[in-house]
Design a protein around this motif. Sequence first.
Motif, PDB file in Angstrom:
ATOM      1  N   ALA A   1      59.122   4.371  84.377  1.00 10.73           N
ATOM      2  CA  ALA A   1      58.223   4.693  83.723  1.00 10.73           C
ATOM      3  C   ALA A   1      58.563   5.247  82.129  1.00 10.73           C
ATOM      4  CB  ALA A   1      57.130   5.822  84.418  1.00 10.73           C
TER       5      ALA A   1
ATOM      6  N   GLN B   1      54.004   4.752  67.984  1.00 13.17           N
ATOM      7  CA  GLN B   1      55.049   5.716  67.534  1.00 13.17           C
ATOM      8  C   GLN B   1      56.077   4.921  66.393  1.00 13.17           C
ATOM      9  OE1 GLN B   1      58.030   6.515  70.276  1.00 13.17           O
ATOM     10  NE2 GLN B   1      59.381   7.056  68.443  1.00 13.17           N
ATOM     11  N   LEU B   2      56.281   3.694  67.253  1.00 15.55           N
ATOM     12  CA  LEU B   2      57.077   2.800  66.354  1.00 15.55           C
ATOM     13  C   LEU B   2      56.498   2.406  64.812  1.00 15.55           C
ATOM     14  CD1 LEU B   2      59.226   0.664  66.298  1.00 15.55           C
ATOM     15  CD2 LEU B   2      58.068  -0.858  67.296  1.00 15.55           C
TER      16      LEU B   2
ATOM     17  N   PRO C   1      51.673   5.003  83.113  1.00 15.62           N
ATOM     18  CA  PRO C   1      52.733   4.310  82.011  1.00 15.62           C
ATOM     19  C   PRO C   1      52.022   3.748  80.941  1.00 15.62           C
ATOM     20  CG  PRO C   1      52.111   2.750  84.047  1.00 15.62           C
ATOM     21  CD  PRO C   1      51.673   3.971  84.418  1.00 15.62           C
TER      22      PRO C   1
ATOM     23  N   GLY D   1      51.931   5.902  78.126  1.00 11.13           N
ATOM     24  CA  GLY D   1      53.170   6.022  77.530  1.00 11.13           C
ATOM     25  C   GLY D   1      53.461   5.191  76.680  1.00 11.13           C
ATOM     26  N   LYS D   2      53.395   3.925  77.150  1.00  9.32           N
ATOM     27  CA  LYS D   2      53.963   2.695  76.257  1.00  9.32           C
ATOM     28  C   LYS D   2      52.903   2.627  75.058  1.00  9.32           C
ATOM     29  CE  LYS D   2      57.049   1.333  79.233  1.00  9.32           C
ATOM     30  NZ  LYS D   2      58.334   0.576  79.374  1.00  9.32           N
TER      31      LYS D   2
ATOM     32  N   ASN E   1      63.384   4.903  67.432  1.00  8.65           N
ATOM     33  CA  ASN E   1      63.064   4.113  68.384  1.00  8.65           C
ATOM     34  C   ASN E   1      64.389   3.654  69.021  1.00  8.65           C
ATOM     35  OD1 ASN E   1      62.732   1.442  69.338  1.00  8.65           O
ATOM     36  ND2 ASN E   1      60.378   1.913  69.316  1.00  8.65           N
TER      37      ASN E   1
ATOM     38  N   GLU F   1      56.735   5.579  62.612  1.00 13.96           N
ATOM     39  CA  GLU F   1      58.012   5.587  62.164  1.00 13.96           C
ATOM     40  C   GLU F   1      58.436   4.582  61.089  1.00 13.96           C
ATOM     41  OE1 GLU F   1      60.961   4.625  65.279  1.00 13.96           O
ATOM     42  OE2 GLU F   1      60.277   6.728  65.978  1.00 13.96           O
TER      43      GLU F   1
ATOM     44  N   SER G   1      51.625   4.881  73.494  1.00 18.97           N
ATOM     45  CA  SER G   1      52.071   6.014  72.384  1.00 18.97           C
ATOM     46  C   SER G   1      53.352   5.494  71.710  1.00 18.97           C
ATOM     47  CB  SER G   1      52.193   7.034  73.076  1.00 18.97           C
ATOM     48  OG  SER G   1      53.444   7.308  73.848  1.00 18.97           O
ATOM     49  N   ASN G   2      54.132   4.695  72.511  1.00 19.34           N
ATOM     50  CA  ASN G   2      55.540   4.232  72.150  1.00 19.34           C
ATOM     51  C   ASN G   2      55.203   3.141  70.882  1.00 19.34           C
ATOM     52  OD1 ASN G   2      58.283   3.955  71.851  1.00 19.34           O
ATOM     53  ND2 ASN G   2      58.418   2.460  73.358  1.00 19.34           N
TER      54      ASN G   2
ATOM     55  N   GLY H   1      62.286   4.315  77.138  1.00 15.38           N
ATOM     56  CA  GLY H   1      61.922   3.989  76.002  1.00 15.38           C
ATOM     57  C   GLY H   1      61.075   5.058  75.134  1.00 15.38           C
ATOM     58  N   GLU H   2      60.759   6.152  76.123  1.00 17.64           N
ATOM     59  CA  GLU H   2      59.994   7.219  75.784  1.00 17.64           C
ATOM     60  C   GLU H   2      60.823   8.190  75.159  1.00 17.64           C
ATOM     61  OE1 GLU H   2      56.420   7.659  75.586  1.00 17.64           O
ATOM     62  OE2 GLU H   2      56.896   5.405  75.795  1.00 17.64           O
TER      63      GLU H   2
END
Lengths: 431, 415
Positions: free
Chosen positions: A422, B36-37, B26, B29-30, A209, B40, B32-33, A425-426
């Motif tokens: 957009a 994912q965090l 977006p 996307g965010k 991350n 992880e 999944s972030n 961070g990805e």
Amino acid sequence: MSIAAKTKTLQHADAVAVRSWKTPILLGVLALFAVVVFIILGPNGHATFRISQENDLWQVPNLVVPAKGVGIVVSLITLALAYLAYSQTKTVGKISRWVLMTFTVVFVIGLMVWIIGGTTTQNITLVGLFTGAMLITTPLVFGSMSGVLSERAGVVNIAIEGQLLAGAFTAALVSSITHNAFAGLFAAAAAGVLVSALLALFSIKYIVNQIIVGVVLNVLVAGLTGFLFEKIMKTKVNGETIYNQPTHLPDLPIPFLSQIPIIGPTFFRQSIIGYLMIILVVALWFGLFRTRWGLRVRAVGEHPKAADTVGINVNRTRVMNVLLGGAVAGIGGAYFTLVAVSSFSKDMTGGLGFIALAALIFGRWNPIGAALAALLFGVAGNLQSILSLAGTPIDGQFLAMLPYALTILAVSGFVGKAMSPAASGEPYVKE
Amino acid sequence: MSGTELNKPAEESGATPATPASKPAPEAGKESNGTQLVREIMSGNAVISVLAVVVALVIGGILIAFTDSRTTSAMGYFFGDPSATFKAMWAAVSEAYGALLRGATYDPGARTWQGRLGIFETLTFATPLILSGLAVTLAFRVGLFNIGAKGQIILGATFAGVVGFLIELPPGIHLVAVVLAGAIGGALWGGIAGFLKAKTGAHEVIVTIMLNYIAVSLVLYLLKNQLRDPNSTNPISPRMHESAMFPLLLGPNYRLHWGLVVAVLAVVAVAWLLNRSTLGFEYRAIGENPRAARTAGMLVSRGYITVMLFSGALAGLAGVTQLAGTEKLLDSDIAGSIGFDAITVALLGRSRPWGTFFAAILFGAFKAGGTSMAINADVSIDIVAVVQSLIVLFIAAPPLIRSIFRIKELRHEGV
């Protein structure tokens, strides 16, 4: 291709956009604040702004304004603009940019007059205010440009603080050893690249991350420079700390231009880093928005998959941008030890990396916007230190909070819409 | 993007519905972030953690060895007598790490009893780390990254301080009031970030970073004015009333105080909250997949707000233990490096309550030992920050550790 698609979605978006009342509300509150504070609680008497210096090309008389009168004018203008913002939101759905810009400028003027009018001396030297501000603004600009470079390509850069600190330390060390300020400058850029390389390695190769890597890198650099500072820089040879006496970069005033009142001393009486800063901001703006390279970078930051489909190497673009950003921030760090102060000290960047992040966001990920935000934050920061000596109606600590508070307002949508790229961070993993 | 989605308040990160579709999806996307965090941090195994600590210590050792003055002078005649260099390096490292270990646990050579049992210093340093680490852990589990422990610690300590040195209350009640005030102060500060995240989509990382700096300025302002000790010229508060402080756990010889008990109770409480309660189930569901959680009828925005309130309260409690246990008076540096250490502690603890507990003890040991290392082996305590950050980097990147030790990737679940 992706651009065409984007324009389409944009038009579509306008049609269904939900009106946001946050900005008119904020402007209204600020206008009322102006009425109450600038007029009702405003100081009597005059505020004096000293403009010219002795060796300027021409002399501009001091600007003396009645504090209360300015308060009234500022209040009226801000009230009118707040109403305009309200009606624009109601009819068009969004506020034109000049309304926000004018509001900011007018409000800042009102604030300045109110603050200066309230001090015991009731005057301020503008040259001192701005040249002092550049001491803060310069590293901020470099830091935020580092952020622009990496975030536009889709990598969040929380490690700006670490890059600045690494640059400051390395510049001091190398310049002390070689007695050559330019060697220090290059070494600082290299140190910034090194920090960036770690950011790229962990966040792009190992897909850790990006925020975690950034936070940890800041701690790592602070620890490492602190440790080496104790071990190397404090070592005395013949009673002198020879590893922490950097040779400085000379000031290079530009003839004629440097003698224009205010602008000359602020922008044209700088070291090479100061001129690099101006070139960098313009070049980056041009590069990002007017060249093929910039289009690619932004595509990678907004929609990596689409960029990949048209043959752009997403991760290579990201790595290159992150490394370039590191070099930029490293040079910004060198400013501390090669220009601003005489030697390195522990944690000397003191959170400026995070203000650079704030400037980046407040400037909407646009190089020129970020640079203007950095200028605003620099002035606020310097005003704070001037005021701590002058005795004021407001405590300097509130000025210190300003960049951070503005950034929170910006990310919560109170000051227009602060949207990061957009895909920032990805991580991008090819399927 | 559908119209119904646009009209909803932003339930999750980055995307404000007011700015729809300018960026392709977006939200997804965010989301999944954040997810994912969570993955992880939760994945990976104990072997990796141990190896990460080992590698980090080795790198720290190399740094110590090469910067030691004996090594540098022995390197001057390296080709004449290479063994001298290695001997000097070994001496430097073993001295430093020896001092670290003794300072953190038990030092038979120390003159006083206080110096001898460093383990209690370790626990004293660990106390605020446990609490603030839990704060970060809890937020992680909902997919939020609370970088604002520092600000929450400061606000917690400030609120606790107001009750602790401005108000007089009977013993017992006073301490309870101090603890509650601290929790409220931290919760307020954390809650701002949670509220903005839930209602406007403001990214919590940015908001909490900014709130940290605002907190520092705010407390400095208060310490210069309302909260200032009238007998001091520095911006520090008066001392806490005796009744407002945590009693010492082991008598006057050691700094260890009842704050540790509060911290352990908090670990138990958070473990229960996350693993046994309905709310904790919601939190974990939101952290794993906010969209699915919402489909299942959970209020994602309420989850964000409440978790940040809890998280802030825990960090606020860390501030209380610092103020009412260790420092005894408020200054603007009350949080020290605890706020950022909390992040590394939570990462090392893999975002599990008891994992965080042990990680905090380890980092407490680094702090206690680091102090003794600085005094006895002349190695700056900054090396501790280097080792800590390396540990976290290596833990966060298991493939790196695997490639260093040539471990094959095995599919182990959990720790």
